[in-house]
Design a protein around this motif. Structure first.
Motif, PDB file in Angstrom:
ATOM      1  N   ARG A   1      64.190   0.115 -22.000  1.00 16.16           N
ATOM      2  CA  ARG A   1      65.144   0.316 -22.560  1.00 16.16           C
ATOM      3  C   ARG A   1      66.379  -0.370 -21.208  1.00 16.16           C
ATOM      4  O   ARG A   1      66.756  -0.837 -21.085  1.00 16.16           O
ATOM      5  N   ALA A   2      66.115  -0.360 -19.938  1.00 14.56           N
ATOM      6  CA  ALA A   2      66.627  -1.161 -18.991  1.00 14.56           C
ATOM      7  C   ALA A   2      66.010  -1.990 -19.005  1.00 14.56           C
ATOM      8  O   ALA A   2      67.039  -2.855 -18.769  1.00 14.56           O
ATOM      9  N   LEU A   3      65.025  -2.345 -19.696  1.00 10.61           N
ATOM     10  CA  LEU A   3      64.882  -4.187 -19.291  1.00 10.61           C
ATOM     11  C   LEU A   3      65.020  -4.756 -20.521  1.00 10.61           C
ATOM     12  O   LEU A   3      65.737  -6.079 -20.564  1.00 10.61           O
ATOM     13  N   ALA A   4      64.887  -4.096 -21.419  1.00 11.06           N
ATOM     14  CA  ALA A   4      66.430  -4.635 -22.723  1.00 11.06           C
ATOM     15  C   ALA A   4      67.631  -5.129 -22.549  1.00 11.06           C
ATOM     16  O   ALA A   4      67.628  -6.374 -23.406  1.00 11.06           O
ATOM     17  N   SER A   5      68.010  -4.413 -21.629  1.00 12.97           N
ATOM     18  CA  SER A   5      69.244  -5.454 -21.735  1.00 12.97           C
ATOM     19  C   SER A   5      69.536  -7.112 -20.576  1.00 12.97           C
ATOM     20  O   SER A   5      70.881  -7.267 -20.678  1.00 12.97           O
ATOM     21  N   GLU A   6      68.722  -6.966 -20.199  1.00 14.89           N
ATOM     22  CA  GLU A   6      68.633  -8.679 -18.987  1.00 14.89           C
ATOM     23  C   GLU A   6      69.218  -7.902 -17.932  1.00 14.89           C
ATOM     24  O   GLU A   6      70.111  -9.119 -17.603  1.00 14.89           O
ATOM     25  N   PRO A   7      69.060  -6.958 -17.771  1.00 16.11           N
ATOM     26  CA  PRO A   7      70.399  -6.971 -15.750  1.00 16.11           C
ATOM     27  C   PRO A   7      70.471  -7.884 -14.672  1.00 16.11           C
ATOM     28  O   PRO A   7      69.183  -8.080 -14.818  1.00 16.11           O
ATOM     29  N   ARG A   8      71.681  -8.133 -14.546  1.00 13.67           N
ATOM     30  CA  ARG A   8      71.689  -8.475 -13.318  1.00 13.67           C
ATOM     31  C   ARG A   8      70.739  -7.427 -11.757  1.00 13.67           C
ATOM     32  O   ARG A   8      70.604  -8.230 -11.013  1.00 13.67           O
ATOM     33  N   LEU A   9      71.425  -5.999 -12.007  1.00  9.18           N
ATOM     34  CA  LEU A   9      71.028  -5.049 -11.216  1.00  9.18           C
ATOM     35  C   LEU A   9      70.436  -3.934 -11.967  1.00  9.18           C
ATOM     36  O   LEU A   9      70.291  -3.562 -12.554  1.00  9.18           O
ATOM     37  N   LEU A  10      68.719  -4.038 -11.329  1.00 12.01           N
ATOM     38  CA  LEU A  10      68.023  -2.788 -12.052  1.00 12.01           C
ATOM     39  C   LEU A  10      68.124  -1.896 -11.025  1.00 12.01           C
ATOM     40  O   LEU A  10      67.859  -1.773  -9.827  1.00 12.01           O
ATOM     41  N   VAL A  11      68.272  -0.833 -11.294  1.00 11.85           N
ATOM     42  CA  VAL A  11      68.157   0.646 -10.298  1.00 11.85           C
ATOM     43  C   VAL A  11      67.215   1.598 -11.050  1.00 11.85           C
ATOM     44  O   VAL A  11      67.273   2.229 -12.499  1.00 11.85           O
TER      45      VAL A  11
END
Length: 525
Positions: free
Chosen positions: A438-448
């Motif tokens: 789920r965290a990677l699904a949004s293609e984040p610029r910052l991953l915490v």
């Protein structure tokens, strides 16, 4: 050799065509801490469910003190033999400590009040102390004064320093665990199963738990200790049993089982030397996260930068402010002063949805309470952060969502029957992969990531950390908060907080003793 306190021989458990346990064996001697280890799916949870009477074995036998285990329906007898403190809290958060201590039965998150009577009082006190409905009564009504007094007596008996009138939800994790242990001991059980008890504790809290375990052992309590953190096995256990592929592999004294041999027994293959993760230089990459002068009740005047494709670790003891600092970037907290920019745009504080839209992906520290919705499917959980991309005007296309979820399942190598399977069916490692998906699904610029490998097996841990490497390669800025040195080894540098202030920074290649000295406050007084 003394009679085993607990013994399981040739235990078999099947669920339809699936054999969850093909050859379960365990011999636990009185007064020891006995480790039960194995990768997720090895059969540990199934064996524990049989040892605690929640399920009956299809074949084999379980004995306590040389006698056959109680009948499955005899819950009173099982409570006198064994109790399990689960990784997921089973106390009722809205009730006080005293009220929780005298609930009749809590297991796996379910509470049940009984109508029969029990002759034992707190801490194994003489008969007549109180009823098994557990609340002391006066003319049919609960005597709250006696309830508090008996709770205080029980806690004192087992040296648990917690206010009986405190709301359970206000307790620290380690204190909740001790309340659960005291509650189990009050029934007469002297065999306690600890299921991943350190998953949500920092180093100092873990050491306090181990100190309490050793003291309880001296009082005649025996532990079955389940953990994926093998160093803990060597710190607190005397004997270890390994399960692999639903079968018993070996039981041996911990002192005679080198770590490499233990890992090989769990994995079923020779363990090569840990690969050195090569990193491309990111010193000239553009800065994605730029925080200046961040201050709150938990941290003071923090400057922090994370570059594109850089993995930065945050380390520190409990109360260092590391978790609160990381959670601030995800919108969970609002600093009292300071600013942060993500890719040259102001990062919103105090608004989780706004942080998500700004490009922040997040794996929270507690997948049970914060990471997953257990009433939903794997696909629903994995796509919660991107529902606006899967439909229009508030409507989400079912086929589109299922296809997107299937891609995430394949990408994270989640072992499942498909996106429609309930997430509650998954092992700890696969459940954590869903949170990561789920965290990677949004293609984040910052991953915490906060404690991203807590409570997962060796194989799942490596898979999750490989996702960190993939995010780095994709140019994502990654912030990792962890008490696990193996998690921090993947970082390009590790920043240490102590009492809310940045006190040290260690580039990749640090030595354990150097980092630990900084974390514990040795290197900076």
């Amino acid at each position: 050799m003394s009679t085993p306190l607990v013994e399981a021989r040739g235990v078999v458990k099947r669920y339809g065509p699936t054999t969850a346990l093909a050859d379960g064996r365990l011999t636990v001697l009185p007064g020891e801490s006995h480790a039960l280890v194995g990768r997720n799916g090895a059969g540990k949870s199934t064996l524990v469910s049989i040892l605690t009477g929640l399920q009956a074995a299809d074949e084999g036998e379980v004995r306590f003190d040389g006698d056959p285990a109680p009948a499955p329906a005899d819950r009173d007898a099982w409570r006198r033999k064994v109790a399990c403190v689960y990784q997921k809290p089973t106390l009722v958060p809205e009730l006080t400590v005293a009220e929780n201590l005298f609930l009749a039965e809590i297991h796996a998150g379910k509470t049940r009040r009984l109508n029969s009577r029990d002759g034992r009082g707190p801490g194994g006190c003489p008969p007549g102390k109180h009823s098994i409905n557990r609340q002391p009564l006066n003319r049919g009504f609960i005597s709250w004064r006696r309830l508090r007094a008996e709770a205080a007596e029980l806690l004192a008996t087992w040296d648990v320093h917690v206010d009986p009138e405190a709301r359970t939800s206000d307790l620290k994790v380690e204190d909740r665990q001790m309340v659960e242990i005291a509650r189990a001991l009050s029934f007469g059980a002297r065999f306690i199963v600890l299921d991943e008890p350190t998953a949500q504790l920092d180093n100092r809290e873990i050491e306090r738990l181990f100190t309490r375990m050793r003291a309880l052992q001296q009082s005649g309590v025996t532990f079955l200790f389940i953990s994926h953190h093998l160093q803990e096995v060597y710190e607190v256990c005397q004997t270890v049993t390994v399960l692999r592929d639903a079968r018993w592999i070996v039981t041996a004294p911990v002192a005679e089982m080198p770590r490499t041999a233990l890992v090989e027994a769990m994995a079923g293959e020779t363990v090569a030397e840990q690969a050195v993760h090569t990193r491309n230089s990111v010193s000239t990459a553009p800065i994605l996260l730029d925080a200046r002068g961040l201050t709150s009740d938990a941290y003071q005047d923090v400057d922090l930068t994370v570059r594109r494709g850089e993995v930065v670790g945050l380390a520190g003891i409990s109360g260092s402010g590391k978790i609160e600092l990381a959670e601030s970037f995800t919108g969970l907290h609002t600093p009292t002063s300071g600013t942060a920019q993500l890719d040259s745009e102001r990062l919103p504080f105090g608004d989780v949805q706004a942080a998500l839209k700004a490009g922040v992906g997040f794996v929270p520290r507690d997948r049970h309470a914060q990471g997953l919705v257990f009433g939903m499917t794997i696909g629903d959980n994995a796509t919660l952060s991107v529902l606006d991309r899967l439909g229009r005007y508030g409507f989400v296309g079912t086929d589109r969502k299922r296809g997107f979820a299937t891609e995430l399942i394949d990408r994270l190598n989640i072992h499942t029957e498909g996106p429609d399977q309930p997430v509650s069916d998954l092992s700890g490692g696969n459940a954590q992969k869903v949170v990561m998906a789920r965290a990677l699904a949004s293609e984040p610029r910052l991953l915490v990531l906060i404690n991203p490998t807590a409570g997962v097996d060796v194989k799942s841990k490596e898979s999750l950390l490989a996702r960190v490497d993939s995010a780095r390669d994709d140019g994502t800025a990654v912030l990792v908060v962890s008490d696990e040195l193996d998690d921090l080894r993947r970082c390009d540098r590790v920043i240490v907080l102590f009492h809310g202030r940045v006190v040290a920074e260690h580039p990749a290649g640090w030595h354990d003793r150097e980092l630990i000295a900084s974390i514990e406050g040795v290197a900076h007084g």
